[in-house]
Motif scaffolding. Structure first.
Motif, PDB file in Angstrom:
ATOM      1  N   ALA A  46       0.805  -1.216   0.000  1.00  0.00           N
ATOM      2  CA  ALA A  46       0.000   0.000   0.000  1.00  0.00           C
ATOM      3  C   ALA A  46       0.845   1.275   0.000  1.00  0.00           C
ATOM      4  O   ALA A  46       0.310   2.373  -0.111  1.00  0.00           O
ATOM      5  CB  ALA A  46      -0.932   0.000   1.201  1.00  0.00           C
ATOM      6  N   GLY A  47       2.165   1.140   0.143  1.00  0.00           N
ATOM      7  CA  GLY A  47       3.043   2.310   0.153  1.00  0.00           C
ATOM      8  C   GLY A  47       3.997   2.289   1.318  1.00  0.00           C
ATOM      9  O   GLY A  47       4.094   1.316   2.063  1.00  0.00           O
ATOM     10  N   ASP A  48       4.704   3.411   1.489  1.00  0.00           N
ATOM     11  CA  ASP A  48       5.699   3.524   2.548  1.00  0.00           C
ATOM     12  C   ASP A  48       5.027   3.801   3.888  1.00  0.00           C
ATOM     13  O   ASP A  48       3.995   4.484   3.956  1.00  0.00           O
ATOM     14  CB  ASP A  48       6.696   4.635   2.231  1.00  0.00           C
ATOM     15  CG  ASP A  48       7.576   4.314   1.038  1.00  0.00           C
ATOM     16  OD1 ASP A  48       7.699   3.117   0.702  1.00  0.00           O
ATOM     17  OD2 ASP A  48       8.126   5.250   0.427  1.00  0.00           O
ATOM     18  N   ALA A  49       5.626   3.278   4.951  1.00  0.00           N
ATOM     19  CA  ALA A  49       5.116   3.479   6.306  1.00  0.00           C
ATOM     20  C   ALA A  49       6.286   3.424   7.272  1.00  0.00           C
ATOM     21  O   ALA A  49       7.364   2.932   6.939  1.00  0.00           O
ATOM     22  CB  ALA A  49       4.100   2.392   6.655  1.00  0.00           C
ATOM     23  N   VAL A  50       6.080   3.946   8.456  1.00  0.00           N
ATOM     24  CA  VAL A  50       7.044   3.814   9.548  1.00  0.00           C
ATOM     25  C   VAL A  50       6.334   3.032  10.649  1.00  0.00           C
ATOM     26  O   VAL A  50       5.284   3.446  11.142  1.00  0.00           O
ATOM     27  CB  VAL A  50       7.520   5.187  10.068  1.00  0.00           C
ATOM     28  CG1 VAL A  50       8.446   5.019  11.265  1.00  0.00           C
ATOM     29  CG2 VAL A  50       8.222   5.966   8.960  1.00  0.00           C
ATOM     30  N   LEU A  51       6.891   1.874  10.996  1.00  0.00           N
ATOM     31  CA  LEU A  51       6.296   0.998  11.995  1.00  0.00           C
ATOM     32  C   LEU A  51       7.227   0.859  13.194  1.00  0.00           C
ATOM     33  O   LEU A  51       8.445   0.843  13.030  1.00  0.00           O
ATOM     34  CB  LEU A  51       6.041  -0.391  11.399  1.00  0.00           C
ATOM     35  CG  LEU A  51       5.141  -0.449  10.168  1.00  0.00           C
ATOM     36  CD1 LEU A  51       5.053  -1.885   9.655  1.00  0.00           C
ATOM     37  CD2 LEU A  51       3.764   0.099  10.475  1.00  0.00           C
ATOM     38  N   ASP A  52       6.645   0.753  14.369  1.00  0.00           N
ATOM     39  CA  ASP A  52       7.424   0.524  15.582  1.00  0.00           C
ATOM     40  C   ASP A  52       7.669  -0.975  15.687  1.00  0.00           C
ATOM     41  O   ASP A  52       6.856  -1.719  16.235  1.00  0.00           O
ATOM     42  CB  ASP A  52       6.682   1.042  16.806  1.00  0.00           C
ATOM     43  CG  ASP A  52       7.517   0.964  18.065  1.00  0.00           C
ATOM     44  OD1 ASP A  52       8.766   0.878  17.968  1.00  0.00           O
ATOM     45  OD2 ASP A  52       6.933   0.966  19.167  1.00  0.00           O
TER      46      ASP A  52
END
Length: 151
Positions: A45-51
């Motif tokens: 779905a695209g770029d993300a920043v995950l913990d």
């Protein structure tokens, strides 16, 4: 890629602390310090920043216990099963392309410490594979040996 490149089994835990305690009590596993934090990933779905946070076992065979991330592919597999198998790769891009040719679908990719690439691909039977650039091996081996946080 070869079978002998497999180096860990990843378990995404619904209850992180209870999972660590259970493996310690039942099987004598000892754990390294928890590592992780905000990680940029590329998802379908695209770029993300995950913990993303996990702990590796100091004990072999090597386990990686991962904190779950609701709404992502980092959810417990089948309720409590093995989430993924991690493999060393000499060329993550080429090995990913080869797995795609065998019917695997790209689920996520990221760049790890020092620019090392990682990729997650899912097979037609639902099996998830993590490819880890072999250049990360010395740092992870040091982390496993010391039980510290310098991976």
């Amino acid at each position: 890629m070869r079978a002998e490149d497999q180096f860990h089994l990843g378990i995404v835990a619904r209850d992180f602390e209870a999972t660590l305690a259970e493996f310690s009590t039942a099987f004598g596993y000892e754990w390294c310090a928890e590592i992780g934090g905000p990680v940029p990933v590329t998802l379908p779905a695209g770029d993300a920043v995950l913990d993303m946070r996990c702990v590796y076992s100091r004990t072999s065979p090597r386990l990686e216990i991962v904190r779950r991330i609701p709404g992502t592919l980092w959810e417990p597999a089948g309720g409590t099963g093995i989430h993924h198998a991690g493999y060393w790769s000499d060329d993550v891009v080429a090995d990913s392309a080869e797995l795609v040719r065998h019917g695997f679908a790209r689920e996520a990719s990221r760049t790890g410490p020092g620019g090392t690439p990682f990729a997650f691909l899912r097979g037609t039977t639902g099996f998830l594979v993590e490819l880890v650039d072999r250049s990360a091996q010395p740092g992870l081996e040091k982390y496993w040996g010391e039980g510290g946080t310098n991976a």
